[in-house]
Design an enzyme around this catalytic site. Sequence first.
Site, PDB file in Angstrom:
ATOM      1  CG  ASP A 126      -1.751  -1.149   1.446  1.00 22.81           C
ATOM      2  OD1 ASP A 126      -1.597  -2.117   0.697  1.00 22.81           O
ATOM      3  OD2 ASP A 126      -2.578  -1.120   2.367  1.00 22.81           O
ATOM      4  CD1 TRP A 150       2.095  -7.918   3.417  1.00 25.13           C
ATOM      5  CD2 TRP A 150       2.207  -9.541   4.945  1.00 25.13           C
ATOM      6  NE1 TRP A 150       1.612  -7.410   4.606  1.00 25.13           N
ATOM      7  CE2 TRP A 150       1.677  -8.386   5.549  1.00 25.13           C
ATOM      8  CE3 TRP A 150       2.377 -10.694   5.717  1.00 25.13           C
ATOM      9  CZ2 TRP A 150       1.299  -8.356   6.899  1.00 25.13           C
ATOM     10  CZ3 TRP A 150       2.018 -10.667   7.052  1.00 25.13           C
ATOM     11  CH2 TRP A 150       1.484  -9.506   7.629  1.00 25.13           C
ATOM     12  CD1 TRP A 185       1.064  -3.546   8.915  1.00 26.05           C
ATOM     13  CD2 TRP A 185      -1.047  -4.097   9.388  1.00 26.05           C
ATOM     14  NE1 TRP A 185       1.032  -4.906   9.128  1.00 26.05           N
ATOM     15  CE2 TRP A 185      -0.250  -5.270   9.420  1.00 26.05           C
ATOM     16  CE3 TRP A 185      -2.407  -4.198   9.655  1.00 26.05           C
ATOM     17  CZ2 TRP A 185      -0.781  -6.528   9.710  1.00 26.05           C
ATOM     18  CZ3 TRP A 185      -2.935  -5.454   9.941  1.00 26.05           C
ATOM     19  CH2 TRP A 185      -2.131  -6.598   9.966  1.00 26.05           C
ATOM     20  NE  ARG A 249      -7.300  -4.273   6.864  1.00 30.50           N
ATOM     21  CZ  ARG A 249      -8.096  -5.289   7.146  1.00 30.50           C
ATOM     22  NH1 ARG A 249      -8.385  -5.560   8.408  1.00 30.50           N
ATOM     23  NH2 ARG A 249      -8.624  -6.042   6.174  1.00 30.50           N
TER      24      ARG A 249
END
EC number: 3.2.1.26
Length: 654
Positions: A126, A150, A185, A249
Site C-alpha cells: 500500500d 509479505w 501498517w 484499519r
Amino acid sequence: MASTEALLPVTSRQDPLSESRSDQIPETRRRRPIKVHLAVYSGLLLIALYVALIVTHDGSTAQHGAKDESSTESRASLAGVSEKSNDRVSRLSDDRKVEAFPWNNTMLSWQRTAFHFQPEKNWMNDPNGPLFYKGWYHFFYQYNPNAAVWGDIVWGHAVSKDLIHWLYLPIAMVPDQWYDANGVWTGSATFLDDGSIVMLYTGSTDKFVQVQNLAYPEDPSDPLLLKWAKFSGNPVLVPPPGIGAKDFRDPTTAWKTSTGKWRITIGSKINRTGISLIYDTTDFKTYEKHDTLLHQVPNTGMWECVDFYPVSKTQVNGLDTSVNGPGVKHVIKASMDDTRIDHYAIGTYYDSNGTWVPDNPSIDVGISTALRYDYGKFYASKTFYDQNKGRRILWGWIGESDSEAADVQKGWSSVQGIPRTVVLDTRTRKNLVQWPVEEIKSLRLSSKKFDMTIGPGTVVPVDVGSATQLDIEAEFEIKTEDLKLFFDDDSVEADKKFSCETSGGSTARGALGPFGFSVLADESLSEQTPVYFYVTKGKHSKLKTVFCTDTSRSTMANDVVKPIYGSFVPVLKGEKLTMRILVDHSIVEGFAQGGRTCITSRVYPTKAIYGATKLFLFNNAIDATVTASFKVWQMNSAFIHPYSPDDLGVPSRT
C-alpha cells in the site's frame, strides 16, 4: 492491508483514552496454539489466562506470532492479511499440478520497470501518507526489507521533486513498540493549521490487534522528514465494541468540520456489511466516536484503505480535503478485501452529522455495478491534496500477476502506478477522470506521428523501434458509412450485456470492433497484449463503447494469471474515441476518453522482451474501417536510486 479472518468483538469496554489507562489493550478470543496450552480449563482459569496476556506488553512478539521465515502464509493469516493481492495467483503458487515456468535471469531482469516507482528489492504494497513538504514530494509505502513476500512490514520512504524521479531514503518507521510489533501498517498524513504534520497509522500489536497510532516528524525543519517520533500515549484508538480486532484499519487524512474539529474515518465491517467509522478530535490524541457511520453498504465485506475527499463540480483543479460547500461533491473510495477491487462513489456529505449519501444508490460503493478507479490491477489506493500545484493526486498499488515463486526468484514484488490527477468529470458529472501527472512528459524522448486507415481484419506493424518503454496517444474514427450501415441493419440486436471479461478477448470479432494496439508483442504475435475499443449497439440503438485490455496471450508462461480486463466508457456526442497507453516493461496502463475508464495490467512476456518487443495497430472488426491518428514517444528511465548529498543539493564532505 487485507483481512482474511473475522474475530469476535473486543470484550473490554475500558475507555482507551482515559487519563488512568495503562498501555493495555483488550484481547479477543481466538484459537491458541498447542504451545500456549490448548487444554480446556475452567472458565475462571481461562479468564486468568486472558488477563495475563493483556498485561504483557513488552514490545516482544508473542510466541504464537514468532516469525517463521519458512511460513509467510501462516504469519499473514495470524495478522489478518494476505501476502498476495490476488487469490488466483496464490493458488497458482500452491497448485502442484501447475509446473513452474522455467524463468531465467534474462527474462526476469527485463520485467523490472524503468519509470514506475518500486523499491530496490523485496516486497511493497500500500501507498502511505503521500504529501508535499518544503519543496519535496514524499512517498511512504508498505515494505518488507527482508524478502519479496509479505511480512515484517515497515514504512519505506522516498522523495522526489516531480513525482517521477525518486530518491530512496532510509526506512521511516519500524515495528519497535508493542502496539505495532507485528507491522507498521497503512496510514495517512494531515497538515495542521500551523503547517505541521501528523501521521495516523494502523499498528498490528503483539497480539495481532489492529490499533491506530500517532506519529510526527522529529525535526519539522528537515525537508526530508528523515526521522519520525511515535506518540508516547499510543495507541490513540482501539477497536470499539462490536468491531473485530482484525477489522479496524487504515485511517484517512483528517478534514475540518464546521465546528473546527478534525474528523477521520476508518474502514471496518459488521458481519458482511462494509462500514466507515467516524471519529472527531481536536488534538489527534483523544477522539470522540460518532454513533452514526459515514457510510455502510450491506454484503460488501471488509472495507480497507478508505479514502474520502471533495471534488469540484465546475472546475478541474483539486480541492483541499477540508473544502465543503454547494459547488462540491464528495467521493468515498473503499478497497474491498473480499474482491481486491477499489470501488468509489460520488455523493453528498452532511457535515452536521458526519454522514454521506450516494448520488446513485444503484452504483454504491462495493456492489457489483459500482464504479472503479481502475478495471485492472489496482488496489489499496490513496489520494492526497498537492498544495504545490492545486491538484489531487492518486496513488495505487499494482501487485503481481505471476507466481510467488517467480517473485522470490527475481527478488522483488509490486510496483506503484504512475501518480494520477483525479477530478470530477464536469461533462458527465457521474464519474471521475484520472490522468497521468503532467511531469511524466519529462521522460519523453523521440517521437513519431502516424495517420493510418485500416480495414476489417487488418494488423499493421508500427515502426517505432524498441517498444518496451512507450507513451502512446491516439484518436480513432469509424468510417461514417460503416456506422450508418450498422444502425440501419435491423438484424443487429442491441448487446446490452457485452463484457470485456466474457467476450473472448480481442480475437472475438464484431461489426465495429475490436480495434486498437497490441503492445509488448513479438514479431510473430505469439505474445501480445491488445489494448482496444469495442463498439456495439446499446439501449435505444445508441452506440455503446467498451475499453479492454486482453492479457490472455501476453506470455507463453503458464504460472501467470492472464485475465481480460475492461469496462464501459462514456463517449459523448461529438467526441472521438481516444486512448493513452503507458508501456513500461511488465506494466501497461491504459486511459480511455481522457481517463474516464482506466485499466492497469501486469504482463510477463518470454519472447517479446528487449529488442524483440514490437508495437502493432489492429482492426479486428468485421464491417468497419477505422482511421487512427496517433503519436508514439520513446520513454526515458526515471533513474530511481538511493539519495546522496549531491542529489539533495548538500555539499559533499571531504
